[in-house]
Design a protein around this motif. Structure first.
Motif, PDB file in Angstrom:
ATOM      1  N   GLU A 311      12.718  53.750  60.009  1.00 23.66           N
ATOM      2  CA  GLU A 311      13.734  53.386  59.230  1.00 23.66           C
ATOM      3  C   GLU A 311      13.528  54.872  57.873  1.00 23.66           C
ATOM      4  OE1 GLU A 311      11.440  49.543  56.783  1.00 23.66           O
ATOM      5  OE2 GLU A 311      10.983  51.432  56.573  1.00 23.66           O
ATOM      6  N   ILE A 312      12.945  55.816  58.748  1.00 18.32           N
ATOM      7  CA  ILE A 312      13.164  57.287  57.568  1.00 18.32           C
ATOM      8  C   ILE A 312      14.685  57.721  57.834  1.00 18.32           C
ATOM      9  CG2 ILE A 312      13.271  59.218  56.710  1.00 18.32           C
ATOM     10  CD1 ILE A 312      10.124  58.325  55.680  1.00 18.32           C
ATOM     11  N   LEU A 313      14.297  57.715  59.776  1.00 20.18           N
ATOM     12  CA  LEU A 313      15.549  58.194  60.757  1.00 20.18           C
ATOM     13  C   LEU A 313      16.577  57.657  60.483  1.00 20.18           C
ATOM     14  CD1 LEU A 313      15.384  60.757  63.026  1.00 20.18           C
ATOM     15  CD2 LEU A 313      14.884  58.402  64.476  1.00 20.18           C
ATOM     16  N   CYS A 314      16.523  56.877  60.698  1.00 17.08           N
ATOM     17  CA  CYS A 314      17.829  55.598  60.792  1.00 17.08           C
ATOM     18  C   CYS A 314      18.585  55.397  59.697  1.00 17.08           C
ATOM     19  CB  CYS A 314      17.416  54.251  61.063  1.00 17.08           C
ATOM     20  SG  CYS A 314      16.313  54.280  62.807  1.00 17.08           S
ATOM     21  N   GLY A 315      18.099  55.143  58.662  1.00 18.33           N
ATOM     22  CA  GLY A 315      18.464  55.326  57.091  1.00 18.33           C
ATOM     23  C   GLY A 315      19.456  53.341  57.013  1.00 18.33           C
ATOM     24  N   MET A 316      17.639  52.797  57.036  1.00 14.37           N
ATOM     25  CA  MET A 316      18.043  51.534  56.147  1.00 14.37           C
ATOM     26  C   MET A 316      16.603  51.083  56.717  1.00 14.37           C
ATOM     27  SD  MET A 316      19.652  49.618  59.795  1.00 14.37           S
ATOM     28  CE  MET A 316      20.075  50.254  61.073  1.00 14.37           C
ATOM     29  N   THR A 317      16.253  49.920  56.308  1.00 18.06           N
ATOM     30  CA  THR A 317      14.800  49.126  56.340  1.00 18.06           C
ATOM     31  C   THR A 317      15.013  47.667  57.429  1.00 18.06           C
ATOM     32  OG1 THR A 317      15.620  46.916  54.846  1.00 18.06           O
ATOM     33  CG2 THR A 317      14.679  49.175  53.628  1.00 18.06           C
ATOM     34  N   LYS A 344      20.736  57.239  66.876  1.00 19.59           N
ATOM     35  CA  LYS A 344      20.410  56.389  65.734  1.00 19.59           C
ATOM     36  C   LYS A 344      20.617  57.010  64.524  1.00 19.59           C
ATOM     37  CE  LYS A 344      21.328  53.827  68.887  1.00 19.59           C
ATOM     38  NZ  LYS A 344      22.436  53.091  68.782  1.00 19.59           N
ATOM     39  N   VAL A 345      20.697  58.606  64.093  1.00 22.43           N
ATOM     40  CA  VAL A 345      19.713  59.434  63.245  1.00 22.43           C
ATOM     41  C   VAL A 345      21.394  58.734  62.403  1.00 22.43           C
ATOM     42  CG1 VAL A 345      19.888  62.233  61.858  1.00 22.43           C
ATOM     43  CG2 VAL A 345      19.150  60.910  64.851  1.00 22.43           C
ATOM     44  N   ALA A 346      20.930  58.285  60.859  1.00 23.65           N
ATOM     45  CA  ALA A 346      21.706  58.042  59.994  1.00 23.65           C
ATOM     46  C   ALA A 346      22.770  59.300  59.444  1.00 23.65           C
ATOM     47  CB  ALA A 346      20.726  57.703  58.652  1.00 23.65           C
ATOM     48  N   ARG A 347      23.684  58.839  59.777  1.00 25.88           N
ATOM     49  CA  ARG A 347      25.133  58.930  58.968  1.00 25.88           C
ATOM     50  C   ARG A 347      25.015  60.578  57.816  1.00 25.88           C
ATOM     51  NH1 ARG A 347      29.900  58.543  62.136  1.00 25.88           N
ATOM     52  NH2 ARG A 347      30.274  60.258  61.007  1.00 25.88           N
ATOM     53  N   ILE A 348      24.785  59.534  57.214  1.00 24.38           N
ATOM     54  CA  ILE A 348      23.741  60.684  55.825  1.00 24.38           C
ATOM     55  C   ILE A 348      23.391  61.601  56.013  1.00 24.38           C
ATOM     56  CG2 ILE A 348      24.410  58.433  54.203  1.00 24.38           C
ATOM     57  CD1 ILE A 348      21.248  58.743  53.522  1.00 24.38           C
ATOM     58  N   GLY A 545      22.223  61.303  74.607  1.00 23.22           N
ATOM     59  CA  GLY A 545      21.524  60.648  73.279  1.00 23.22           C
ATOM     60  C   GLY A 545      22.752  60.789  72.182  1.00 23.22           C
ATOM     61  N   GLN A 546      23.518  61.448  72.548  1.00 15.78           N
ATOM     62  CA  GLN A 546      24.324  61.674  71.124  1.00 15.78           C
ATOM     63  C   GLN A 546      25.664  60.716  70.354  1.00 15.78           C
ATOM     64  OE1 GLN A 546      24.999  65.937  71.768  1.00 15.78           O
ATOM     65  NE2 GLN A 546      25.123  66.447  69.748  1.00 15.78           N
ATOM     66  N   GLU A 547      26.183  60.511  69.467  1.00 15.26           N
ATOM     67  CA  GLU A 547      27.462  59.440  69.720  1.00 15.26           C
ATOM     68  C   GLU A 547      28.740  59.584  70.623  1.00 15.26           C
ATOM     69  OE1 GLU A 547      26.794  57.549  64.910  1.00 15.26           O
ATOM     70  OE2 GLU A 547      27.373  59.598  65.654  1.00 15.26           O
ATOM     71  N   VAL A 548      29.407  58.830  70.598  1.00 14.35           N
ATOM     72  CA  VAL A 548      30.618  59.019  71.512  1.00 14.35           C
ATOM     73  C   VAL A 548      31.869  59.767  69.977  1.00 14.35           C
ATOM     74  CG1 VAL A 548      32.471  58.519  72.157  1.00 14.35           C
ATOM     75  CG2 VAL A 548      30.824  57.049  72.706  1.00 14.35           C
TER      76      VAL A 548
END
Length: 716
Positions: A311-317, A344-348, A545-548
């Motif tokens: 959750e911490i990594l993705c920035g959402m519950t 999937k690392v949170a953009r923030i 594995g990174q974003e496009v």
């Protein structure tokens, strides 16, 4: 008094000898007038005129309905009252502190309780270990700001919570200061920490990567205390850990709260497990092996902690994810299996806030991120015996934090050094530019003082509010996306509102200058195409594995050349980091790029996909074959290159467009393979355009045909 205790012990011993233990005491043996006469942590004794028996607390599941509830609650109440007398607070003191539970002191309403904030004199927890069980009035006390929970008709879980928290004393565990009875209700008094729930901050920029790591360590230290370090060899399984049971104080220190579901582990158990018969509903934080078998272990807490880490990594519950149609546990396992979890690392967390205040130290350092993901993955294993102990988790989190804290912003350059390198941005050093930028060449001294090396500095003009977004886009991409076919970032400067990006120097310059160069052979032209396609494939998500990244401005001027005609992708000012999938999804955006290279569907609709880059690359491929830019063709033929090429193919005159200097050296199979894949790139139907991998495959075939035929000719 001692005689009474001896009598009770003798009675218990006699019961055991007579084997009147749990199995010989049936539900019919119990009456409401029975009273609990003796309690320890693991067993309690009841008596009436007919029967006396010993019941182990772990076996109370054998009783049904209200009997189970009565047995557990009776045991819990007596345990608390006997063992935690020093924490009992007078009701009158609490009523005075809250003005008889006045509304002005109320801060929250729960499903079964009212919550108040007040000041109250309680036992000084600092002296807990030295207490010699004097009268409560003689114990050392101090005034605290407290949180008071008035719980109406409490369950046995509340007394379980009192017993566990009453024996805890740790900075990362909520501090229970006392309790008391109010009729049928129970009042719990805690040291007041904060109303900041951790889960409410998962998507907030204020929680930088470094803060998140420290919060993880706080939670881990709390679990380690429960699992291994409580006084008297007590060990606790928390059993209900989720991000809603973590609060953050004013200094962002995390504390574990709750404990209603927590369980003591017997020091005499061989397998360190509890076997619970209560029905269990699976949700994101729940150990799947516990759901399947009823076996509860400390490793069950490790699984829940792993869930929080993701959750911490993705920035959402997990709940927020579910509202978006994402089952976070299933998704995480899938992302791990596919090797795309980094995406999937949170953009923030990635180093840019909503105001483009770029700080390279703010996002996760690669070593820190990799260490974190690795230990989180181990915690989230489906089997208990595959998970690490909390001590191992702490060691790995400390490594991740160390990597992050020691992540120096080594590529920030002083404006003075850049001025010196470019001779104060002398016009004589200008080598290119655009609407909001100028590009300069320069020389920078080697760190060891032996010689210099060439650099290129792009200075953006942001006086009119333009170009700033371009600066952050390009800097972000160059910092995160490293590849041998992507131009290297040397440094940057944002001093005194200047926005400057410094790159490695491409000694041969850009491809557009060589399109009509007769010395550029077909083989070297193919090599340039393959290099560029390789870099573009990396940006489009080629297995890393990174974003496009969609480049949005592919043209010959943005293909940079090095010795031996090695090619790299350059100029990311218009590029976009996107969450689109490789082939199907799109972004709606105002069309931008260079006329003559721009995907007509993107220009018309604003729908942008990676296939828009493919169209632009198709234009470049034909420029390389024709030896002329799209603009030159427009001057000569009255049409931009795509329209001209389509007309030529329609008329079957493909051979007439080949650059005269290379026409005789091209092997027919190499030419046909190249022309076919290049023409597919220009298809008006995006679905029919190839992917970068398909382009690479065909370009390599064209090279193989060329090289193989050349070798045969040489041998003959």
């Amino acid at each position: 008094m001692r005689q009474v205790e001896q009598a009770k012990e003798a009675q218990v011993k006699q019961i055991r000898q007579r084997k009147l233990a749990t199995n010989s005491i049936t539900r019919s043996d119990y009456k409401p007038n029975k009273k609990v006469i003796w309690v320890t942590r693991m067993e309690w004794v009841v008596e009436d005129s007919n029967v006396t028996g010993v019941v182990e607390l772990k076996d109370t599941n054998k009783f049904e309905g209200w009997w189970r509830w009565w047995i557990r609650k009776a045991a819990a109440v007596v345990t608390v009252q006997n063992n935690l007398k020093h924490l009992m607070i007078r009701l009158n003191d609490i009523e005075l502190a809250t003005d008889n539970f006045s509304e002005k002191y109320k801060i929250d309403t729960l499903s079964n309780a009212f919550v108040y904030k007040a000041k109250l004199e309680c036992l000084d927890k600092e002296y807990l270990s030295t207490i010699d069980w004097k009268n409560n009035d003689e114990l050392p006390k101090r005034q605290y700001t407290v949180k008071i929970e008035l719980i109406y008709v409490p369950s046995d879980e509340v007394y379980n919570k009192i017993e566990i928290l009453g024996n805890c004393n740790h900075r990362n565990i909520e501090t229970l200061l006392g309790f008391c009875k109010k009729g049928r209700d129970t009042i719990l008094v805690y040291e007041y920490v904060s109303t900041r729930c951790f889960r409410d901050y998962l998507d907030k920029e204020v929680l930088t990567w470094e803060k998140r790591l420290k919060i993880c360590l706080d939670i881990a230290h709390g679990l380690n205390y429960l699992h291994h370090e409580m006084d008297g060899q007590k060990r606790v399984i928390y059993h209900d850990l989720d991000s809603g049971n973590i609060v953050l104080d004013d200094n962002w220190v995390a504390k574990v709260i709750g404990f209603e579901k927590s369980r003591y582990l017997s020091t005499y158990q061989d397998d360190d497990a509890l076997y619970l018969n209560d029905p269990v509903n699976f949700y994101y934080y729940t150990d799947p092996e516990f759901v399947e078998t009823g076996k509860l272990k400390r490793e069950s807490d490790i699984y829940s902690f792993g869930a929080i880490m993701f959750e911490i990594l993705c920035g959402m519950t997990a709940l927020v994810a579910l509202s978006k149609g994402i089952w976070l546990d299933v998704s995480v396992w899938g992302w791990l299996e596919e090797g795309v979890i980094n995406q999937k690392v949170a953009r923030i967390l990635k180093g840019e806030n909503g105001e483009h205040n770029f700080m390279l130290k703010r996002g996760p350092n690669k070593d820190s991120l990799d260490t974190f993901i690795n230990i989180a993955t181990q915690c989230f294993a489906k089997k208990q015996n595959q998970r690490p102990t909390i001590k191992i988790v702490i060691n790995e989190l400390e490594k991740a934090l160390s990597f992050q804290e020691n992540n120096k912003d080594i590529i920030r350059m002083s404006l003075e050094d850049i001025n010196l390198a470019t001779q104060d941005f002398n016009c004589a050093n200008v080598i290119g530019g655009g609407g909001f930028e100028r590009v300069y060449k320069g020389e920078v001294a080697e760190k060891d003082g032996n010689g210099h090396y060439m650099i290129v500095a792009k200075k953006l003009d942001i006086r009119h509010g333009q170009g700033e977004k371009q600066f952050y886009n390009e800097l972000q991409i160059l910092y995160e996306y490293k590849h041998e076919n992507i131009i290297d970032l040397v440094g940057y400067s944002d001093e005194t509102d200047e926005k400057i990006i410094v790159y490695e120097h491409a000694p041969k310059g850009s491809l557009d200058k060589y399109l009509s160069d007769t010395s550029l052979t077909w083989k070297n032209r193919l090599k340039i195409c393959i290099d560029f396609a390789t870099g573009l494939d990396f940006l489009h998500g080629g297995g890393h594995g990174q974003e496009v990244v969609i480049h949005r401005d592919i043209k010959a001027a943005n293909i940079l050349l090095f010795e031996d005609w090695k090619a790299k992708v350059g100029d990311f000012g218009l590029s976009m980091i996107s969450t689109v999938k490789r082939d199907t999804d799109y972004v709606i955006d105002h069309a931008c790029g260079t006329k003559g290279y721009l995907d007509p569907l993107y220009l018309k609709s604003g729908f942008l996909t990676v296939k828009s880059d493919i169209y632009s690359f198709g234009v470049v491929l034909f420029e390389i074959l024709c030896g002329r830019t799209t603009f030159t063709i427009h001057k000569l033929k009255g049409h931009l290159l795509p329209s001209f090429i389509k007309q030529v193919f329609k008329e079957g005159k493909q051979g007439e467009v080949i650059f005269h200097a290379i026409k005789d050296e091209i092997v027919p199979k190499s030419l046909t393979t190249f022309q076919n894949i290049a023409y597919q790139c220009l298809d008006n139907d995006r679905e029919k355009r190839p992917t970068t991998k398909e382009i690479l495959t065909e370009l390599k075939k064209a090279m193989e045909f060329q090289v193989t035929r050349g070798q045969r000719f040489y041998l003959t």
